[in-house]
Design a protein around this motif. Structure first.
Motif, short mmCIF file in Angstrom:
data_model
loop_
_atom_site.label_atom_id
_atom_site.label_comp_id
_atom_site.label_asym_id
_atom_site.label_seq_id
_atom_site.Cartn_x
_atom_site.Cartn_y
_atom_site.Cartn_z
N ALA A 369 6.61 7.31 -0.04
CA ALA A 369 6.19 6.11 -0.48
C ALA A 369 4.53 5.99 0.03
O ALA A 369 4.22 6.37 0.78
CB ALA A 369 7.13 4.85 -0.08
N VAL A 370 3.91 5.04 -0.91
CA VAL A 370 2.51 4.95 -0.50
C VAL A 370 2.44 3.33 -0.07
O VAL A 370 2.84 2.45 -0.87
CB VAL A 370 1.74 4.90 -2.04
N SER A 371 1.76 3.19 1.04
CA SER A 371 1.56 2.06 1.46
C SER A 371 0.61 0.95 0.73
O SER A 371 -0.13 1.52 0.14
CB SER A 371 0.93 1.99 2.83
N ALA A 372 0.95 -0.11 0.59
CA ALA A 372 0.29 -1.04 -0.02
C ALA A 372 -1.23 -1.14 0.42
O ALA A 372 -1.99 -1.99 -0.18
CB ALA A 372 0.98 -2.37 -0.17
N LYS A 373 -1.38 -0.79 1.90
CA LYS A 373 -2.57 -0.99 2.31
C LYS A 373 -3.73 0.28 2.13
O LYS A 373 -4.74 0.28 2.46
CB LYS A 373 -2.53 -1.24 4.01
#
Length: 546
Positions: A369-373
């Motif tokens: 997953a890719v962090s929202a940050k």
């Protein structure tokens, strides 16, 4: 093989030649699928131009045990060294301490201090991936993939069943997924018998429940280990591994020990009438000495090793690698006649429908997953997509050409550096130094990995035998809503505890089988029907996904 008979073939387009199918394997690691032909196949498009990749990124991932034995960090793996050369991206891998992976992951979520990329099995979380997206912890990837991931996009276009699996009920794709690309690798576990005992007693491999009883009785009575003592354990049994994990024996009645999908209707196996017949059979076998009397108290794997290697056990279930190949390697040097074979999942009787067996879905919730940050999600997705390209797939599954593998007639064959390591490393550790195929990650496993990992003919034959089971009732990766999860979590904790307790009582004769209806009513009073209803709603949502 019913719907799973459809081969899930991914294609790899080689610059020089067509290569064989990309595929995926369970984990003995895994994970982690469907049986496939050996015909040439193709895969995906080329990688995004090098200048489009990020200069650097942070990447949290639990370290596989085989990798941890030979390196301190994934940056030491040959595949990742080459990926850095080709993309220019420097990766700061962050590995939680062994045994603390779950706690460390939960701490990251609670503090909302995630690195750029988080690789994890998101299906194991109490909250849904949708809630993580709404909570601005990870990103929805649908548009990012369409824009920046041509390789994965092509795979999902060619295999809509994969897209359905990796998409949530709310339509979100939340990870760059680990995919099993071929049915061959979904089946890695099954019943194993002492072939030399069968041969000595003039018996054929059993294929039905009555034949199992006949063979186990012969193992008990006819001294197949030849020591003059009646010390044989005909069937070494354990509740979780045999019945929960691979539907052994119980699958002959067309049910499982958990939820299953009966033509779109969710059922819970342990409250079905057929479960009573299953329990009655085991109770008779236990009383007659066909099952290890100590099965309920044995939790130490070393004790199982001892009983099998000391020629006491006639039948058990296990993986083709650790449960079959490993024991052959351990015992044959001192006992050359020791032989094991994978036998079919037994049918209820001759002419009956095929038994249910072990099967791993091509996607089980694991991926990156890719962090929202993350400040540069487009570039990160491009970097992750490289692993789904021709070059990336070869690196993740086979490592470095000329070192860990050589191409022979279009087939990437592992070298002696892997298969007969000069430093005496086990195959899985030698693999880990170069590539990631023996566990999981954001890529598609290639079946040619498992074809070579199973070095012993008995392993390959066992896998072929086990694939002939019925997999049509397998529950797909459904997702419960937050409300469904909160309402049924405690129900299922109580139900499973009670199920296991009564299983042992029924099998050991402490509880008369005549009390089965009372047991079912107790299950219902605990709320099992509400849990079934929640799974039914989840399955209906899954089936309506597009």
């Amino acid at each position: 093989m019913n719907r799973n008979k459809k081969t899930m073939k991914l294609t790899l387009i080689s610059a020089a030649a067509l290569s064989v199918l990309i595929t995926g394997c369970s984990k003995e690691t895994a994970t982690p699928s469907p049986a496939v032909s050996s015909a040439p196949a193709t895969t995906t498009s080329s990688a995004v131009p090098e200048s489009k990749y990020p200069a650097s990124l942070t990447y949290w991932v639990a370290m596989n045990g085989n990798a941890a034995a030979v390196m301190k960090n994934y940056n030491e793996m040959a595949a990742y060294k080459e990926i850095e050369k080709q993309t220019g991206t420097k990766v700061d891998f962050q590995h939680p301490p062994t045994g603390q992976e779950k706690d460390q992951f939960n701490i990251m979520l609670a503090s909302n201090s995630l690195p750029d990329v988080v690789e994890y099995n998101f299906a194991t979380l109490p909250q849904s991936a949708d809630s993580l997206i709404k909570g601005k912890q990870i990103l929805r990837l649908n548009e990012l993939i369409e824009k920046n991931a041509p390789n994965l996009t092509k795979i999902l276009k060619d295999h809509p069943e994969f897209r359905k699996m990796i998409t949530t009920d709310e339509g979100n794709i939340y990870v760059m997924p680990f995919l099993l690309g071929d049915e061959l690798l979904s089946v890695v576990n099954g019943p194993i018998f002492r072939q030399d005992w069968l041969d000595k007693l003039g018996l054929k491999a059993p294929t039905t429940i009555p034949e199992w009883e006949t063979v186990l009785t012969a193992f008990r009575d006819k001294d197949p280990n030849g020591n003059g003592k009646k010390d044989e354990i005909p069937f070494y049994m354990n509740l979780g591994g045999d019945f929960d994990a691979n539907n052994l024996l119980v699958g002959a009645w067309g049910i499982t020990t958990d939820f299953y999908n009966d033509k779109g209707k969710v059922k819970y196996g342990p409250i079905q009438p057929e479960y009573k017949e299953f329990l009655a059979t085991l109770a008779r076998w236990y009383k007659d000495g066909l099952i290890d009397k100590d099965y309920a108290s044995i939790t130490d794997g070393k004790l199982k090793d001892s009983k099998i290697t000391n020629s006491q056990v006639g039948a058990y279930s296990g993986y083709a690698g650790s449960g079959l190949g490993r024991y052959l390697t351990l015992v044959q040097p001192t006992n050359p006649t020791f032989a094991l074979s994978g036998v079919p999942y037994p049918k209820l009787k001759e002419g009956a429908a095929a038994s249910l067996g072990q099967y791993t879905m091509p996607f089980t919730g694991y991926g990156a997953a890719v962090s929202a940050k993350a400040k540069n999600p487009d570039e990160i997705i491009k970097w992750l997509d490289f692993k789904y390209s021709q070059d990336g797939a070869m690196l993740m599954n086979f490592g470095i050409e000329g070192q860990s593998y050589k191409m022979e007639n279009g087939y990437p064959k592992y070298t002696d550096l892997i298969m007969n390591n000069p430093d005496k490393l086990p195959v899985t550790q030698a693999m880990a130094k170069y590539f990631q195929a023996s566990w999981s990650g954001p890529f598609v496993q290639d079946k040619r990995y498992i074809e070579q990992y199973y070095t012993i003919p008995a392993q390959r034959e066992a896998q072929k035998t086990w694939t002939n089971a019925d997999h049509s009732k397998q529950m797909p990766g459904v997702s419960l809503t937050a409300d469904e999860s909160s309402k049924t979590a405690s129900i299922m904790n109580d139900v499973k505890t009670y199920r296991d307790e009564l299983f042992n009582k029924f099998v050991m004769g402490a509880e008369p089988i005549e009390n089965f209806d009372k047991y079912v009513q107790t299950m219902k009073s605990m709320g099992i029907e509400e849990a079934v209803k929640a799974r039914q709603a989840a399955l209906d949502r899954f089936n309506s996904r597009k």
